[in-house]
Design an enzyme around this catalytic site. Structure first.
Site, PDB file in Angstrom:
ATOM      1  N   GLY A 240      18.923  13.379 -14.072  1.00 32.13           N
ATOM      2  CA  GLY A 240      17.882  13.195 -13.059  1.00 32.13           C
ATOM      3  C   GLY A 240      18.172  11.973 -12.212  1.00 32.13           C
ATOM      4  N   VAL A 241      17.254  11.713 -11.303  1.00 30.49           N
ATOM      5  CA  VAL A 241      17.464  10.616 -10.369  1.00 30.49           C
ATOM      6  C   VAL A 241      16.491   9.503 -10.728  1.00 30.49           C
ATOM      7  CG1 VAL A 241      15.854  11.530  -8.638  1.00 30.49           C
ATOM      8  CG2 VAL A 241      17.830  10.199  -7.905  1.00 30.49           C
TER       9      VAL A 241
ATOM     10  N   ASN B 212      15.747   5.164 -12.061  1.00 29.93           N
ATOM     11  CA  ASN B 212      16.271   4.041 -12.848  1.00 29.93           C
ATOM     12  C   ASN B 212      16.650   4.452 -14.264  1.00 29.93           C
ATOM     13  OD1 ASN B 212      15.759   2.207 -10.715  1.00 29.93           O
ATOM     14  ND2 ASN B 212      13.584   2.403 -11.215  1.00 29.93           N
TER      15      ASN B 212
ATOM     16  N   GLU C  91      22.414  17.422  -9.207  1.00 27.98           N
ATOM     17  CA  GLU C  91      21.884  17.429  -7.838  1.00 27.98           C
ATOM     18  C   GLU C  91      22.386  16.242  -7.064  1.00 27.98           C
ATOM     19  OE1 GLU C  91      17.307  18.877  -8.317  1.00 27.98           O
ATOM     20  OE2 GLU C  91      17.709  16.861  -7.687  1.00 27.98           O
TER      21      GLU C  91
ATOM     22  N   ILE D 133       6.959  12.523 -17.024  1.00 26.73           N
ATOM     23  CA  ILE D 133       5.819  11.604 -16.892  1.00 26.73           C
ATOM     24  C   ILE D 133       5.112  11.543 -18.245  1.00 26.73           C
ATOM     25  CG2 ILE D 133       3.493  11.423 -15.892  1.00 26.73           C
ATOM     26  CD1 ILE D 133       4.674  12.203 -13.226  1.00 26.73           C
TER      27      ILE D 133
ATOM     28  N   ASN E 168       5.775  13.200  -7.489  1.00 29.91           N
ATOM     29  CA  ASN E 168       6.854  13.580  -6.558  1.00 29.91           C
ATOM     30  C   ASN E 168       7.000  15.095  -6.422  1.00 29.91           C
ATOM     31  OD1 ASN E 168       7.525  10.824  -6.417  1.00 29.91           O
ATOM     32  ND2 ASN E 168       8.914  10.998  -8.149  1.00 29.91           N
TER      33      ASN E 168
ATOM     34  N   GLY F 147      14.666  19.347  -9.210  1.00 33.77           N
ATOM     35  CA  GLY F 147      15.605  20.284  -9.834  1.00 33.77           C
ATOM     36  C   GLY F 147      15.434  20.369 -11.336  1.00 33.77           C
TER      37      GLY F 147
ATOM     38  N   LYS G 209       2.390   1.778 -17.785  1.00 34.51           N
ATOM     39  CA  LYS G 209       1.340   0.854 -17.300  1.00 34.51           C
ATOM     40  C   LYS G 209       0.946  -0.160 -18.377  1.00 34.51           C
ATOM     41  CE  LYS G 209       1.280   3.090 -13.415  1.00 34.51           C
ATOM     42  NZ  LYS G 209       2.242   2.592 -12.428  1.00 34.51           N
TER      43      LYS G 209
HETATM   44  O1  0RQ Z   1       4.994   3.696 -11.737  1.00 38.15           O
HETATM   45  O2  0RQ Z   1       6.253   3.098  -9.740  1.00 38.15           O
HETATM   46  O3  0RQ Z   1       3.974   2.172 -10.151  1.00 38.15           O
HETATM   47  O4  0RQ Z   1       5.922   1.436 -11.549  1.00 38.15           O
HETATM   48  O5  0RQ Z   1       5.534   6.540 -12.756  1.00 38.15           O
HETATM   49  O6  0RQ Z   1       8.137   5.974 -13.553  1.00 38.15           O
HETATM   50  O7  0RQ Z   1       9.234   5.108 -15.587  1.00 38.15           O
HETATM   51  O8  0RQ Z   1       9.900   4.142 -13.305  1.00 38.15           O
HETATM   52  O9  0RQ Z   1      10.554   6.495 -14.016  1.00 38.15           O
HETATM   53  O10 0RQ Z   1      11.384   6.359 -11.592  1.00 38.15           O
HETATM   54  O11 0RQ Z   1      12.460   7.815 -13.357  1.00 38.15           O
HETATM   55  O12 0RQ Z   1      10.213   8.402 -12.413  1.00 38.15           O
HETATM   56  C1  0RQ Z   1       9.037  11.662 -13.731  1.00 38.15           C
HETATM   57  C2  0RQ Z   1       8.221  10.429 -11.734  1.00 38.15           C
HETATM   58  C3  0RQ Z   1       9.793   9.345 -13.366  1.00 38.15           C
HETATM   59  C4  0RQ Z   1      10.634  11.165 -11.849  1.00 38.15           C
HETATM   60  C5  0RQ Z   1       9.400  10.664 -12.669  1.00 38.15           C
HETATM   61  C6  0RQ Z   1       4.643   5.827 -13.609  1.00 38.15           C
HETATM   62  C7  0RQ Z   1       5.397   4.559 -13.925  1.00 38.15           C
HETATM   63  C8  0RQ Z   1       5.997   4.240 -12.571  1.00 38.15           C
HETATM   64  C9  0RQ Z   1       7.805   5.997 -12.198  1.00 38.15           C
HETATM   65  P1  0RQ Z   1       5.297   2.492 -10.724  1.00 38.15           P
HETATM   66  P2  0RQ Z   1       9.470   5.324 -14.132  1.00 38.15           P
HETATM   67  P3  0RQ Z   1      11.253   7.232 -12.790  1.00 38.15           P
HETATM   68  C10 0RQ Z   1      16.199  16.436 -10.726  1.00 38.15           C
HETATM   69  C11 0RQ Z   1      15.345  15.477 -11.404  1.00 38.15           C
HETATM   70  C12 0RQ Z   1      10.555  14.991 -11.425  1.00 38.15           C
HETATM   71  C13 0RQ Z   1      11.731  15.549 -10.673  1.00 38.15           C
HETATM   72  C14 0RQ Z   1      12.977  15.563 -11.487  1.00 38.15           C
HETATM   73  C15 0RQ Z   1      10.377  12.525 -11.188  1.00 38.15           C
HETATM   74  C16 0RQ Z   1       6.334   5.613 -12.026  1.00 38.15           C
HETATM   75  O13 0RQ Z   1      11.738  11.250 -12.680  1.00 38.15           O
HETATM   76  O14 0RQ Z   1       9.817  12.615 -10.111  1.00 38.15           O
HETATM   77  O15 0RQ Z   1      12.968  15.599 -12.698  1.00 38.15           O
HETATM   78  N1  0RQ Z   1      10.790  13.634 -11.891  1.00 38.15           N
HETATM   79  N2  0RQ Z   1      14.065  15.497 -10.787  1.00 38.15           N
HETATM   80  O16 0RQ Z   1       4.533   3.558 -14.390  1.00 38.15           O
HETATM   81  C17 0RQ Z   1       0.893   7.372 -15.304  1.00 38.15           C
HETATM   82  C18 0RQ Z   1       2.197   8.312 -16.996  1.00 38.15           C
HETATM   83  C19 0RQ Z   1       3.339   7.755 -16.361  1.00 38.15           C
HETATM   84  C20 0RQ Z   1       3.150   7.025 -15.184  1.00 38.15           C
HETATM   85  C21 0RQ Z   1       5.285   7.086 -15.675  1.00 38.15           C
HETATM   86  N3  0RQ Z   1       2.294   9.035 -18.110  1.00 38.15           N
HETATM   87  N4  0RQ Z   1       1.003   8.107 -16.427  1.00 38.15           N
HETATM   88  N5  0RQ Z   1       1.942   6.832 -14.649  1.00 38.15           N
HETATM   89  N6  0RQ Z   1       4.372   6.628 -14.794  1.00 38.15           N
HETATM   90  N7  0RQ Z   1       4.663   7.777 -16.651  1.00 38.15           N
HETATM   91  C22 0RQ Z   1      17.525  16.613 -11.292  1.00 38.15           C
HETATM   92  C23 0RQ Z   1      18.725  15.965 -10.663  1.00 38.15           C
HETATM   93  O17 0RQ Z   1      19.779  16.423 -10.795  1.00 38.15           O
HETATM   94  C24 0RQ Z   1      18.582  14.701  -9.871  1.00 38.15           C
END
Ligand code: 0RQ
Length: 500
Positions: free
Chosen positions: A258-259, A261, A284, A354, A374, A378, A398
């Site tokens: 995935g994409v 951090n 992707e 999430i 978001n 993929g 959080k």
């Molecule tokens: O919030 O930005 O306010 O700090 O969500 O979370 O932990 O930094 O992780 O940047 O990797 O994003 C699933 C959104 C994770 C992303 C998701 C809050 C957390 C933070 C971001 P802040 P992290 P990431 C395709 C791959 C779907 C699409 C996919 C995504 C923010 O990976 O969009 O998989 N995935 N594409 O604090 C409330 C919770 C939370 C929460 C995290 N349970 N409740 N807030 N956060 N968990 C395949 C490819 O090939 C690329």
């Protein structure tokens, strides 16, 4: 025939209220920039004059501020698909001002061709080169641009001189035939080239070319922190142990990651693990860590649909294009994410959740049930068809007010039938061959944060009947507690025999 050069404002003047536009861009890489900003300006003027102006915005995936951000801030987006990650657009969607429907990214191009999304008046695509005879050389992403260019009535090209023309050859443009004439997609290994270097269109279809010189709006990655580093270590140790057991072939299998951090940290950890041989990516997105691992010869080849690189890393690629030319292919998202190819190549998919419930259902898209983050991106294309599907996330969010391991996900994107392994910084839950009770125990004991383990044990231990220890009365009590108090701690299960 010379192609007509336009200013961005002239190009924007061609766009009308109610149009549906297919924009290039898969992540901010290769996203149109100049014309969408000019369309946003036009929208503001139209609104000031008391006239409605909104367009349907279809892209490869997320884009940059100049596209999603500017258009959303101008209240100019009537509907949007298939994936976004822009703060202003997210607000507009969650406020109900922009209609958003989510879609597996591999399916977007065929849905456009099938006419499911209606008529497209323009394709607006960024290119590093365009010829008078209608060859368009895309820039840092392919996404759905080949389909937009074929399907839309007219094309506007943003000729971005920031990207070298020598990118020609990095793209592999191919569109499958549609049913009932579809044949197998002829990708049998990550590096198979099956299409052309350019998108070929009738020159008369190109309504104009707007010259720009602007970098992609890709931000840098956060430094790896102890949590993401531990998740990366857990993933890489798990895959190394699967390799030792013979559950993964000894030459390893292509990785999709995935994409973001967490994904960046995981790839770094895989690359550094001496027990994992040099591998290939079929994914992707190619992001920063992949480039470093290619330079170190830990990644042999990367097939993707975008080069989503921070400015410094993209500069490294542009300074050494000949080295990367034999190591990178950018394909349409229809191919980079295609279920048939994912299944054939035996991809190991690693995506971020999430939240995950104790049975292995995963929510990738919504916070507390209703607010879109978001989109599914993929992750569904890969997870459902992977050789081995892995989901990762930190065990809490959080500041630990939220447990990402919950009794029941508040929105479901990937079901327990597709999710095989869950990994947090706490450990690994290998769900293969396990029933719901065994899954719940594994996920709680191995993946949940220690602060939430007793609470979660109390939930499923008190349910004595049925195949799946689920209680509809309490399934969302942790979410409800958070919504009321801002903290999931301290839930008291309203169940006989339960412990809080
Ligand atoms: O919030 O930005 O306010 O700090 O969500 O979370 O932990 O930094 O992780 O940047 O990797 O994003 C699933 C959104 C994770 C992303 C998701 C809050 C957390 C933070 C971001 P802040 P992290 P990431 C395709 C791959 C779907 C699409 C996919 C995504 C923010 O990976 O969009 O998989 N995935 N594409 O604090 C409330 C919770 C939370 C929460 C995290 N349970 N409740 N807030 N956060 N968990 C395949 C490819 O090939 C690329």
């Amino acid at each position: 025939m010379a192609l007509k050069e336009l200013t961005a404002e002239e190009a924007a003047s061609l766009i009308s209220h109610g149009d549906t536009i297919g924009f290039s861009g898969f992540t901010p890489a290769g996203a149109a920039k100049e014309i969408p900003t000019a369309i946003a300006e036009k929208a503001k003027k139209e609104h000031e004059a008391g006239r409605p102006f909104k367009i349907g915005v279809v892209t490869g995936a997320s884009t940059g501020q100049s596209l999603d951000g500017e258009l959303a801030e101008a209240d100019a987006v009537s509907f949007r698909t298939p994936y976004q990650s822009n703060k202003s657009l997210r607000q507009s969607i969650n406020a109900g001002k922009t209609h958003f429907f989510d879609m597996h990214l591999s399916q977007l191009p065929q849905n456009v061709r099938y006419g499911f999304l209606g008529k497209f008046s323009y394709a607006i695509v960024e290119a590093c080169d365009v010829s008078e005879d209608g060859h368009i050389v895309l820039s840092t992403s392919v996404g759905a641009s080949p389909t937009f260019c074929q399907y839309a009535d007219k094309i506007l090209v943003e000729l971005n001189e920031f990207h070298p023309k020598a990118l020609r050859g990095f793209h592999d443009i191919y569109e499958p035939l549609d049913p009932p004439h579809r044949r197998e997609l002829p990708v049998y290994s990550c590096s198979d080239r099956v299409g052309t270097e350019t998108i070929k269109v009738a020159p008369s279809k190109i309504a104009g070319v707007v010259r720009t010189n602007r970098p992609d709006e890709v931000g840098g990655f956060k430094e790896v922190c102890p949590i993401t580093s531990k998740i990366g270590e857990n993933v890489s140790n798990f895959l190394a142990s699967e390799l030792r057991k013979g559950a993964i072939p000894k030459d390893f299998l292509p990785i999709q990651s995935g994409v973001g951090n967490i994904a960046n940290a995981i790839l770094g950890a895989l690359g550094q693990n001496p027990d994992i041989p040099a591998f290939e990516m079929y994914s992707e997105v190619i992001q920063d860590s992949v480039i470093s691992l290619m330079e170190e010869e830990r990644i042999r080849f990367g097939s993707a649909t975008s080069l989503t690189l921070s400015p410094e890393v993209l500069a490294r690629v542009y300074d050494n294009l000949d080295f990367f030319r034999s190591k990178v292919l950018l394909r349409p998202q229809e191919l980079s994410n295609h279920p048939e190819i994912v299944r054939r190549l035996g991809i190991i998919s690693i995506n971020t959740a999430i939240e995950t419930d104790i049975f292995g259902n995963v929510n990738s898209t919504h916070v507390m049930g209703n607010n879109l983050m978001n989109g599914i991106g993929g992750s569904g294309d890969f997870t459902r068809n992977a050789y081995l599907s892995v989901f990762t996330c930190p065990s809490v969010a959080k500041g630990s007010k939220i447990s990402t391991i919950v009794p029941l996900v508040s929105h479901m994107d990937h079901s327990e039938h597709s999710v095989q392994v869950v990994i947090t910084e706490q450990g690994v839950a290998d769900l293969r061959g396990k029933d719901p009770v065994e899954r719940a125990r594994l996920i709680v004991e191995n993946c949940a944060h220690p602060e939430y383990r007793d609470l979660l044990r109390g939930y499923f231990d008190s349910v004595k009947d049925g195949h799946t220890p689920q209680t509809l009365d309490c399934a969302f009590a942790m979410h409800q507690k958070f919504l009321k108090t801002g903290d999931m701690h301290g839930v008291e299960w309203a169940l006989p025999g339960s412990q809080a």
